[in-house]
Design an enzyme around this catalytic site. Structure first.
Site, PDB file in Angstrom:
ATOM      1  N   HIS A 190      -7.261 -12.264  -0.486  1.00  0.00           N
ATOM      2  CA  HIS A 190      -7.065 -12.159  -1.940  1.00  0.00           C
ATOM      3  C   HIS A 190      -8.043 -13.047  -2.717  1.00  0.00           C
ATOM      4  O   HIS A 190      -7.658 -14.129  -3.181  1.00  0.00           O
ATOM      5  CB  HIS A 190      -5.628 -12.575  -2.296  1.00  0.00           C
ATOM      6  CG  HIS A 190      -4.606 -11.571  -1.921  1.00  0.00           C
ATOM      7  ND1 HIS A 190      -4.104 -10.643  -2.803  1.00  0.00           N
ATOM      8  CD2 HIS A 190      -4.016 -11.328  -0.741  1.00  0.00           C
ATOM      9  CE1 HIS A 190      -3.231  -9.872  -2.186  1.00  0.00           C
ATOM     10  NE2 HIS A 190      -3.158 -10.265  -0.931  1.00  0.00           N
ATOM     11  N   CYS A 208      -6.888  -6.351   0.340  1.00  0.00           N
ATOM     12  CA  CYS A 208      -5.621  -6.296   1.089  1.00  0.00           C
ATOM     13  C   CYS A 208      -5.007  -4.903   1.030  1.00  0.00           C
ATOM     14  O   CYS A 208      -5.523  -3.989   1.674  1.00  0.00           O
ATOM     15  CB  CYS A 208      -4.685  -7.405   0.621  1.00  0.00           C
ATOM     16  SG  CYS A 208      -3.521  -7.846   1.914  1.00  0.00           S
ATOM     17  N   SER A 227       0.812  -1.224   0.000  1.00  0.00           N
ATOM     18  CA  SER A 227       0.000   0.000   0.000  1.00  0.00           C
ATOM     19  C   SER A 227       0.847   1.277   0.000  1.00  0.00           C
ATOM     20  O   SER A 227       0.440   2.277  -0.601  1.00  0.00           O
ATOM     21  CB  SER A 227      -0.982  -0.011   1.170  1.00  0.00           C
ATOM     22  OG  SER A 227      -0.291  -0.112   2.391  1.00  0.00           O
ATOM     23  N   GLU A 265      -8.955 -12.922  -5.611  1.00  0.00           N
ATOM     24  CA  GLU A 265      -8.533 -13.104  -7.010  1.00  0.00           C
ATOM     25  C   GLU A 265      -7.563 -14.282  -7.156  1.00  0.00           C
ATOM     26  O   GLU A 265      -7.240 -14.672  -8.278  1.00  0.00           O
ATOM     27  CB  GLU A 265      -7.890 -11.804  -7.538  1.00  0.00           C
ATOM     28  CG  GLU A 265      -6.493 -11.493  -7.039  1.00  0.00           C
ATOM     29  CD  GLU A 265      -6.424 -10.993  -5.597  1.00  0.00           C
ATOM     30  OE1 GLU A 265      -7.460 -10.980  -4.897  1.00  0.00           O
ATOM     31  OE2 GLU A 265      -5.319 -10.639  -5.144  1.00  0.00           O
TER      32      GLU A 265
HETATM   33  N1  GLN Z   1       1.196  -5.731   3.786  1.00  0.00           N
HETATM   34  C1  GLN Z   1       0.779  -4.977   2.635  1.00  0.00           C
HETATM   35  C2  GLN Z   1       0.585  -3.503   2.984  1.00  0.00           C
HETATM   36  O1  GLN Z   1       0.668  -3.132   4.092  1.00  0.00           O
HETATM   37  C3  GLN Z   1      -0.503  -5.536   2.049  1.00  0.00           C
HETATM   38  C4  GLN Z   1      -0.280  -6.953   1.571  1.00  0.00           C
HETATM   39  C5  GLN Z   1      -1.124  -7.409   0.444  1.00  0.00           C
HETATM   40  O2  GLN Z   1      -1.757  -6.616  -0.277  1.00  0.00           O
HETATM   41  N2  GLN Z   1      -1.094  -8.696   0.207  1.00  0.00           N
HETATM   42  O3  GLN Z   1       0.375  -2.725   2.114  1.00  0.00           O
END
Ligand code: GLN
Length: 192
Positions: free
Chosen positions: A172, A78, A49, A174
Site C-alpha cells: 500500500h 493490493c 477484491s 498510499e
Molecule cells: N486480501 C484482499 C483481497 O484478496 C486484498 C487486501 C488489500 O487490498 N489490502 O482482495
C-alpha cells in the site's frame, strides 16, 4: 497536469487521491464509465477484491475498465493488483487480465498477514534505496510474464512490478508519506 482517476467503489481510494495530489497530479474519484472517459490514467486501490469485482459488475464497469487499460496506464495496489492480474488463485476469481501475472490471494498466511517492511528496490527503478512498505492481507505474485519487469521484491517474491504503462504493488504505497511510487506512475502517464 495529468488527470488521474482513482476507482472509488470500495477500499482506500481517499488515501490514493491524497498521495496522487502530493505527487503533483490532478486526482479525481471515478465511479462510472462516464467518469473513466474523463481521466488519463487510473489507480485501482486496495480493499477487498471480491467485493470490488461485484461492484464493478453492478456498475457495468468491467468491459470499460478492460478497454481503458488497453490504451491508458493503470496502477493497481493490493486488491487492485488482484483485479489487474491475468490469473487469480486461492480462490480463482475473474480479473481484468491486463497484466501478465498469477497472484495468490492472502498468501502470506494469518500470522504475518499484515506488516511494515523496508524494501530495497532495484537500482534501475530509480526509486529510493530504502522504501517503507505496508502489507495488509497481501497477495503473493507467483508468476510473472515475459513482459513484466520486477522493480522490488520481498521474501523472494516480486512486490512491485511494471508491464509497459501499467504498475502493480502488492502493498500500500498510499499509506506511507513517501510519494515516490506515485511519482513513478505519474511519469508513465506523462510519457504517454
Ligand atoms: N486480501 C484482499 C483481497 O484478496 C486484498 C487486501 C488489500 O487490498 N489490502 O482482495
Amino acid at each position: 497536469m495529468p488527470k488521474v482517476g482513482v476507482l472509488a467503489l470500495q477500499g482506500d481510494f481517499e488515501a490514493h487521491r491524497r498521495a496522487l495530489e502530493s505527487a503533483g497530479a490532478d486526482a479525481v474519484e471515478v465511479r462510472t464509465a462516464a467518469g473513466l472517459n474523463e481521466v488519463d490514467a487510473l489507480v485501482i486501490p486496495g480493499g477487498e477484491s471480491t467485493t470490488m469485482l461485484k461492484l464493478i459488475e453492478a456498475e457495468h464497469l468491467f468491459e470499460p475498465l478492460r478497454q481503458f487499460g488497453q490504451t491508458k496506464p493503470v496502477f493497481g495496489t493490493c486488491a487492485g493488483a488482484i483485479l489487474l492480474a491475468r490469473e487469480v488463485l486461492s480462490p480463482q476469481q475473474q480479473s481484468l487480465g491486463l497484466v501478465d501475472l498469477t497472484v495468490e490471494r492472502n498468501a502470506y498466511g494469518r500470522q504475518i498477514d499484515s506488516r511494515i517492511v523496508t524494501l530495497h528496490p532495484e537500482p534501475a527503478s530509480h526509486l529510493p534505496g530504502n522504501l517503507e512498505a505496508v502489507f495488509i492481507r497481501a497477495p503473493i505474485i507467483r508468476r510473472t510474464g515475459a513482459a513484466v519487469t520486477v522493480l522490488a521484491s520481498y521474501g523472494g517474491h516480486p512486490v512491485l512490478i511494471e508491464q509497459g504503462r501499467h504498475l502493480i504493488a502488492t502493498f500500500h504505497p498510499e499509506l506511507t508519506p513517501d510519494a515516490s511510487i506515485h511519482r513513478l506512475f505519474l511519469a508513465k502517464v506523462t510519457q504517454g
